[in-house]
Design a protein around this motif. Sequence first.
Motif, PDB file in Angstrom:
ATOM      1  N   ASP A  93       0.829  -1.207   0.000  1.00 43.94           N
ATOM      2  CA  ASP A  93       0.000   0.000   0.000  1.00 43.94           C
ATOM      3  C   ASP A  93       0.862   1.255   0.000  1.00 43.94           C
ATOM      4  OD1 ASP A  93      -2.644  -1.295   0.317  1.00 43.94           O
ATOM      5  OD2 ASP A  93      -1.772  -1.984   2.213  1.00 43.94           O
ATOM      6  N   ILE A  94       1.988   1.175   0.705  1.00 44.56           N
ATOM      7  CA  ILE A  94       2.869   2.334   0.862  1.00 44.56           C
ATOM      8  C   ILE A  94       4.311   1.867   0.675  1.00 44.56           C
ATOM      9  CG2 ILE A  94       3.650   4.148   2.473  1.00 44.56           C
ATOM     10  CD1 ILE A  94       0.949   3.517   4.044  1.00 44.56           C
ATOM     11  N   VAL A  95       5.086   2.604  -0.112  1.00 43.89           N
ATOM     12  CA  VAL A  95       6.508   2.287  -0.256  1.00 43.89           C
ATOM     13  C   VAL A  95       7.314   3.548   0.056  1.00 43.89           C
ATOM     14  CG1 VAL A  95       8.349   1.549  -1.828  1.00 43.89           C
ATOM     15  CG2 VAL A  95       6.071   0.513  -2.009  1.00 43.89           C
ATOM     16  N   VAL A  96       8.265   3.406   0.963  1.00 44.35           N
ATOM     17  CA  VAL A  96       9.110   4.526   1.368  1.00 44.35           C
ATOM     18  C   VAL A  96      10.548   4.205   0.986  1.00 44.35           C
ATOM     19  CG1 VAL A  96       9.830   6.020   3.273  1.00 44.35           C
ATOM     20  CG2 VAL A  96       7.575   4.916   3.350  1.00 44.35           C
ATOM     21  N   LYS A  97      11.106   5.019   0.089  1.00 47.96           N
ATOM     22  CA  LYS A  97      12.445   4.750  -0.445  1.00 47.96           C
ATOM     23  C   LYS A  97      13.483   5.622   0.249  1.00 47.96           C
ATOM     24  CE  LYS A  97      14.066   3.095  -3.073  1.00 47.96           C
ATOM     25  NZ  LYS A  97      14.955   1.981  -3.205  1.00 47.96           N
ATOM     26  N   SER A  98      13.839   5.222   1.470  1.00 46.48           N
ATOM     27  CA  SER A  98      14.818   6.058   2.174  1.00 46.48           C
ATOM     28  C   SER A  98      16.254   5.586   1.933  1.00 46.48           C
ATOM     29  CB  SER A  98      14.502   6.109   3.668  1.00 46.48           C
ATOM     30  OG  SER A  98      14.794   4.882   4.265  1.00 46.48           O
ATOM     31  N   VAL A 145       6.676   7.241  -1.466  1.00 42.73           N
ATOM     32  CA  VAL A 145       7.443   8.285  -0.780  1.00 42.73           C
ATOM     33  C   VAL A 145       8.916   8.150  -1.142  1.00 42.73           C
ATOM     34  CG1 VAL A 145       8.045   9.308   1.449  1.00 42.73           C
ATOM     35  CG2 VAL A 145       5.831   8.140   1.165  1.00 42.73           C
ATOM     36  N   GLY A 146       9.476   9.202  -1.700  1.00 40.05           N
ATOM     37  CA  GLY A 146      10.906   9.219  -2.001  1.00 40.05           C
ATOM     38  C   GLY A 146      11.634  10.144  -1.053  1.00 40.05           C
ATOM     39  N   PHE A 147      12.929  10.032  -1.040  1.00 41.68           N
ATOM     40  CA  PHE A 147      13.771  10.965  -0.301  1.00 41.68           C
ATOM     41  C   PHE A 147      14.596  11.764  -1.306  1.00 41.68           C
ATOM     42  CE2 PHE A 147      13.923  10.419   4.375  1.00 41.68           C
ATOM     43  CZ  PHE A 147      12.859   9.546   4.483  1.00 41.68           C
ATOM     44  N   ALA A 148      15.083  12.879  -0.890  1.00 43.26           N
ATOM     45  CA  ALA A 148      16.007  13.630  -1.725  1.00 43.26           C
ATOM     46  C   ALA A 148      17.136  14.125  -0.835  1.00 43.26           C
ATOM     47  CB  ALA A 148      15.304  14.805  -2.394  1.00 43.26           C
ATOM     48  N   ASP A 168       4.527  10.445  -4.729  1.00 38.73           N
ATOM     49  CA  ASP A 168       3.435  11.213  -4.128  1.00 38.73           C
ATOM     50  C   ASP A 168       3.953  12.160  -3.055  1.00 38.73           C
ATOM     51  OD1 ASP A 168       1.091   9.854  -5.425  1.00 38.73           O
ATOM     52  OD2 ASP A 168       2.153   8.139  -4.582  1.00 38.73           O
ATOM     53  N   MET A 169       5.147  11.861  -2.572  1.00 44.11           N
ATOM     54  CA  MET A 169       5.729  12.680  -1.504  1.00 44.11           C
ATOM     55  C   MET A 169       7.246  12.572  -1.596  1.00 44.11           C
ATOM     56  SD  MET A 169       5.017  12.155   2.559  1.00 44.11           S
ATOM     57  CE  MET A 169       3.317  12.674   2.381  1.00 44.11           C
ATOM     58  N   ILE A 170       7.924  13.680  -1.319  1.00 47.87           N
ATOM     59  CA  ILE A 170       9.385  13.643  -1.236  1.00 47.87           C
ATOM     60  C   ILE A 170       9.806  14.248   0.101  1.00 47.87           C
ATOM     61  CG2 ILE A 170      11.538  14.661  -2.109  1.00 47.87           C
ATOM     62  CD1 ILE A 170      10.822  12.593  -4.046  1.00 47.87           C
ATOM     63  N   VAL A 171      10.652  13.533   0.800  1.00 46.26           N
ATOM     64  CA  VAL A 171      11.225  14.032   2.047  1.00 46.26           C
ATOM     65  C   VAL A 171      12.639  14.495   1.716  1.00 46.26           C
ATOM     66  CG1 VAL A 171      11.857  13.471   4.415  1.00 46.26           C
ATOM     67  CG2 VAL A 171       9.876  12.358   3.355  1.00 46.26           C
ATOM     68  N   ALA A 172      12.837  15.802   1.808  1.00 46.40           N
ATOM     69  CA  ALA A 172      14.131  16.345   1.403  1.00 46.40           C
ATOM     70  C   ALA A 172      14.967  16.685   2.614  1.00 46.40           C
ATOM     71  CB  ALA A 172      13.915  17.600   0.554  1.00 46.40           C
ATOM     72  N   ASN A 173      16.235  16.363   2.548  1.00 45.74           N
ATOM     73  CA  ASN A 173      17.133  16.871   3.579  1.00 45.74           C
ATOM     74  C   ASN A 173      18.397  17.439   2.959  1.00 45.74           C
ATOM     75  OD1 ASN A 173      18.022  14.340   2.956  1.00 45.74           O
ATOM     76  ND2 ASN A 173      18.455  13.718   5.038  1.00 45.74           N
ATOM     77  N   ASN A 174      18.835  18.493   3.594  1.00 49.76           N
ATOM     78  CA  ASN A 174      20.069  19.120   3.161  1.00 49.76           C
ATOM     79  C   ASN A 174      21.205  18.438   3.908  1.00 49.76           C
ATOM     80  OD1 ASN A 174      22.277  20.739   2.673  1.00 49.76           O
ATOM     81  ND2 ASN A 174      21.033  22.594   2.539  1.00 49.76           N
ATOM     82  N   VAL A 175      21.899  17.530   3.213  1.00 50.02           N
ATOM     83  CA  VAL A 175      22.907  16.710   3.891  1.00 50.02           C
ATOM     84  C   VAL A 175      24.174  17.490   4.235  1.00 50.02           C
ATOM     85  CG1 VAL A 175      22.092  14.466   3.065  1.00 50.02           C
ATOM     86  CG2 VAL A 175      23.651  15.791   1.637  1.00 50.02           C
ATOM     87  N   ALA A 176      24.238  18.728   3.786  1.00 46.84           N
ATOM     88  CA  ALA A 176      25.400  19.557   4.128  1.00 46.84           C
ATOM     89  C   ALA A 176      25.223  20.250   5.482  1.00 46.84           C
ATOM     90  CB  ALA A 176      25.635  20.602   3.036  1.00 46.84           C
ATOM     91  N   GLU A 177      23.979  20.256   6.012  1.00 48.91           N
ATOM     92  CA  GLU A 177      23.710  20.922   7.283  1.00 48.91           C
ATOM     93  C   GLU A 177      24.193  20.076   8.456  1.00 48.91           C
ATOM     94  OE1 GLU A 177      19.769  23.421   7.975  1.00 48.91           O
ATOM     95  OE2 GLU A 177      19.462  21.838   6.494  1.00 48.91           O
ATOM     96  N   ALA A 178      24.657  20.716   9.512  1.00 49.80           N
ATOM     97  CA  ALA A 178      24.981  19.982  10.744  1.00 49.80           C
ATOM     98  C   ALA A 178      23.674  19.518  11.361  1.00 49.80           C
ATOM     99  CB  ALA A 178      25.731  20.892  11.711  1.00 49.80           C
ATOM    100  N   GLY A 179      23.675  18.319  11.959  1.00 45.09           N
ATOM    101  CA  GLY A 179      22.449  17.816  12.587  1.00 45.09           C
ATOM    102  C   GLY A 179      21.468  17.250  11.586  1.00 45.09           C
ATOM    103  N   ALA A 180      21.951  17.002  10.371  1.00 44.09           N
ATOM    104  CA  ALA A 180      21.072  16.440   9.342  1.00 44.09           C
ATOM    105  C   ALA A 180      21.833  15.383   8.556  1.00 44.09           C
ATOM    106  CB  ALA A 180      20.581  17.538   8.403  1.00 44.09           C
TER     107      ALA A 180
END
Length: 225
Positions: A93-98, A145-148, A168-180
């Motif tokens: 039903d749901i696929v999350v590609k982290s 759900v994808g990640f970026a 349907d959804m993208i979870v984005a993170n800035n991997v250059a940031e500290a704490g991320a």
Amino acid sequence: YFAAETRCDLAGQKLLVTAGATRESVDPVRFFTNHSSGKMGYAIAEAAVKRGADVVLVSGRTNLNPPAGVEFVQIDSAEEMYQAVIARYDEMDIVVKSAAVADYRPKVVHTNKMKKKSGDLVMELERTRDILAELGARKMHQFLVGFAAETENVEENARGKMERKRADMIVANNVAEAGAGFGVDTNIVTIYTRDGEAQQLPQMSKADIADRILDAVVAARKQEA
Ligand code: CTP
Ligand code: CA
């Protein structure tokens, strides 16, 4: 209002999550990989189990223990991850590609250990399959759900990936940031949906972010229905 532990809003839902880094072999003793620890994906798997979902976790090798109650599938290469995910896609039903999937792999995998020679080495790499894009192209009832992982132009790149891969959804993170991003226990993410606004979350534990992502999935699917 119920605490996340007692919320059962994913009861009966089949959710597949990919996590960790892939390994692309060069020869019997060497491979290419990346810094993904798997923590974000494992946190999503654990949160989804607590909310009542049937969870399949397809993972590269990590230092983490699979959360109790998941069906665990360990893979090495991007191609193995693709096969494991596609084989189970129809029933999900749901696929999350982290997972942090390798974009390239060595064009030739040497059967024997490569011996060093004098001078530099040039190695030819070829593209791997884009698993999320394949899932998007074959999408039926599934919520994707994808990640970026970005280091610049986060929103533009994230929305571009959502469009191109039919997520349907993208979870984005800035991997250059500290704490991320890679290795750490916290992350700073923004959740993008197709029609919804961007939901920018403050720095949080990956466990809390996992629940916020699942909240957003539940809300978006309610809107669709
Ligand atoms: N992804 C995938 N298969 C690949 C590469 C990426 O399924 N071969 C998925 C990732 O799991 C993630 C999303 O695509 O959910 C975005 O990955 P990312 O590396 O951020 O983007 P790419 O599309 O690979 O583009 P680039 O690395 O050039 O930014
Ligand atoms: Ca990539």
